[in-house]
Design a protein around this motif. Sequence first.
Motif, PDB file in Angstrom:
ATOM      1  N   ILE A   1       0.882  -1.163   0.000  1.00 34.01           N
ATOM      2  CA  ILE A   1       0.000   0.000   0.000  1.00 34.01           C
ATOM      3  C   ILE A   1       0.922   1.217   0.000  1.00 34.01           C
ATOM      4  CG2 ILE A   1      -1.753   1.315   1.247  1.00 34.01           C
ATOM      5  CD1 ILE A   1      -2.626  -1.424   2.465  1.00 34.01           C
ATOM      6  N   SER A   2       0.883   1.987  -1.080  1.00 34.24           N
ATOM      7  CA  SER A   2       1.763   3.144  -1.230  1.00 34.24           C
ATOM      8  C   SER A   2       0.955   4.425  -1.236  1.00 34.24           C
ATOM      9  CB  SER A   2       2.569   3.044  -2.529  1.00 34.24           C
ATOM     10  OG  SER A   2       3.428   1.929  -2.498  1.00 34.24           O
ATOM     11  N   ILE A   3       1.471   5.422  -0.523  1.00 35.59           N
ATOM     12  CA  ILE A   3       0.831   6.730  -0.443  1.00 35.59           C
ATOM     13  C   ILE A   3       1.824   7.753  -0.980  1.00 35.59           C
ATOM     14  CG2 ILE A   3      -0.232   8.445   1.061  1.00 35.59           C
ATOM     15  CD1 ILE A   3       0.060   4.988   2.404  1.00 35.59           C
ATOM     16  N   TYR A   4       1.352   8.605  -1.880  1.00 33.60           N
ATOM     17  CA  TYR A   4       2.195   9.621  -2.518  1.00 33.60           C
ATOM     18  C   TYR A   4       1.693  11.003  -2.138  1.00 33.60           C
ATOM     19  CZ  TYR A   4       3.906   5.781  -5.334  1.00 33.60           C
ATOM     20  OH  TYR A   4       4.463   4.596  -5.737  1.00 33.60           O
ATOM     21  N   TYR A   5       2.644  11.866  -1.798  1.00 34.22           N
ATOM     22  CA  TYR A   5       2.345  13.247  -1.433  1.00 34.22           C
ATOM     23  C   TYR A   5       3.178  14.199  -2.280  1.00 34.22           C
ATOM     24  CZ  TYR A   5       0.193  11.604   2.919  1.00 34.22           C
ATOM     25  OH  TYR A   5      -0.614  10.990   3.855  1.00 34.22           O
ATOM     26  N   TRP A   6       2.582  15.342  -2.605  1.00 36.07           N
ATOM     27  CA  TRP A   6       3.359  16.459  -3.138  1.00 36.07           C
ATOM     28  C   TRP A   6       4.134  17.033  -1.964  1.00 36.07           C
ATOM     29  CZ3 TRP A   6       3.971  16.916  -8.080  1.00 36.07           C
ATOM     30  CH2 TRP A   6       2.944  16.596  -8.966  1.00 36.07           C
ATOM     31  N   VAL A   7       5.422  17.264  -2.153  1.00 34.02           N
ATOM     32  CA  VAL A   7       6.256  17.825  -1.089  1.00 34.02           C
ATOM     33  C   VAL A   7       7.108  18.963  -1.646  1.00 34.02           C
ATOM     34  CG1 VAL A   7       6.356  15.621   0.145  1.00 34.02           C
ATOM     35  CG2 VAL A   7       8.213  16.237  -1.409  1.00 34.02           C
ATOM     36  N   LYS A   8       7.612  19.791  -0.732  1.00 32.05           N
ATOM     37  CA  LYS A   8       8.624  20.776  -1.119  1.00 32.05           C
ATOM     38  C   LYS A   8       9.710  20.744  -0.060  1.00 32.05           C
ATOM     39  CE  LYS A   8       6.815  25.014   0.993  1.00 32.05           C
ATOM     40  NZ  LYS A   8       6.450  26.399   0.752  1.00 32.05           N
ATOM     41  N   ASN A   9      10.929  20.999  -0.500  1.00 31.00           N
ATOM     42  CA  ASN A   9      12.032  20.999   0.453  1.00 31.00           C
ATOM     43  C   ASN A   9      12.065  22.341   1.176  1.00 31.00           C
ATOM     44  OD1 ASN A   9      12.917  21.679  -2.320  1.00 31.00           O
ATOM     45  ND2 ASN A   9      14.844  22.233  -1.324  1.00 31.00           N
ATOM     46  N   ILE A  10      12.294  22.278   2.490  1.00 33.14           N
ATOM     47  CA  ILE A  10      12.408  23.509   3.277  1.00 33.14           C
ATOM     48  C   ILE A  10      13.848  23.696   3.754  1.00 33.14           C
ATOM     49  CG2 ILE A  10       9.990  23.670   3.945  1.00 33.14           C
ATOM     50  CD1 ILE A  10      10.680  22.317   6.587  1.00 33.14           C
ATOM     51  N   SER A  11      14.712  22.779   3.326  1.00 32.36           N
ATOM     52  CA  SER A  11      16.150  22.962   3.483  1.00 32.36           C
ATOM     53  C   SER A  11      16.767  22.581   2.149  1.00 32.36           C
ATOM     54  CB  SER A  11      16.696  22.112   4.634  1.00 32.36           C
ATOM     55  OG  SER A  11      16.602  20.741   4.345  1.00 32.36           O
TER      56      SER A  11
END
Length: 145
Positions: free
Chosen positions: A84-94
């Motif tokens: 079961i895979s869950i994908y999220y949009w992310v952005k780097n904050i470092s």
Amino acid sequence: MALFNVRVYGLLVNDRREILLSDEQEYGMQFTKFPGGGLEHGEGLIDGLKREFMEECNASIEVISHFYTTDFFLKSAFNNSQIISIYYWVKNISPLNLTFKIKQFDFDGSGEVLQAFRWKKLAELQADDLTFPIDQHVAKLLANK
């Protein structure tokens, strides 16, 4: 007893509209996937994804939004568990202090477990750029967005 393997992945796109891919060598095979990995016992999805990005990329991320969760049966390529895979949009904050490669599987060093990162133009991403069926499915969904 049925086993479930919960995986969590981040879709990170830079200012040039390129998506981050992870080339890896492990278990005697080479594969390309999105950054992320398995959830550890007692860990929430977001915390697991943040941990994975810190471990793999040495970078802090912010989760922007959910993109996709596996909605069909998928057996693991490595054992008898159901993925079961869950994908999220992310952005780097470092900053991403990584050496980005141009060629697939361009690893530094040697060993049984290797990893390299590269950017791929989001508009050019194809399902066959990724190894596993679930990532290929997500690539198709991304192409339709």
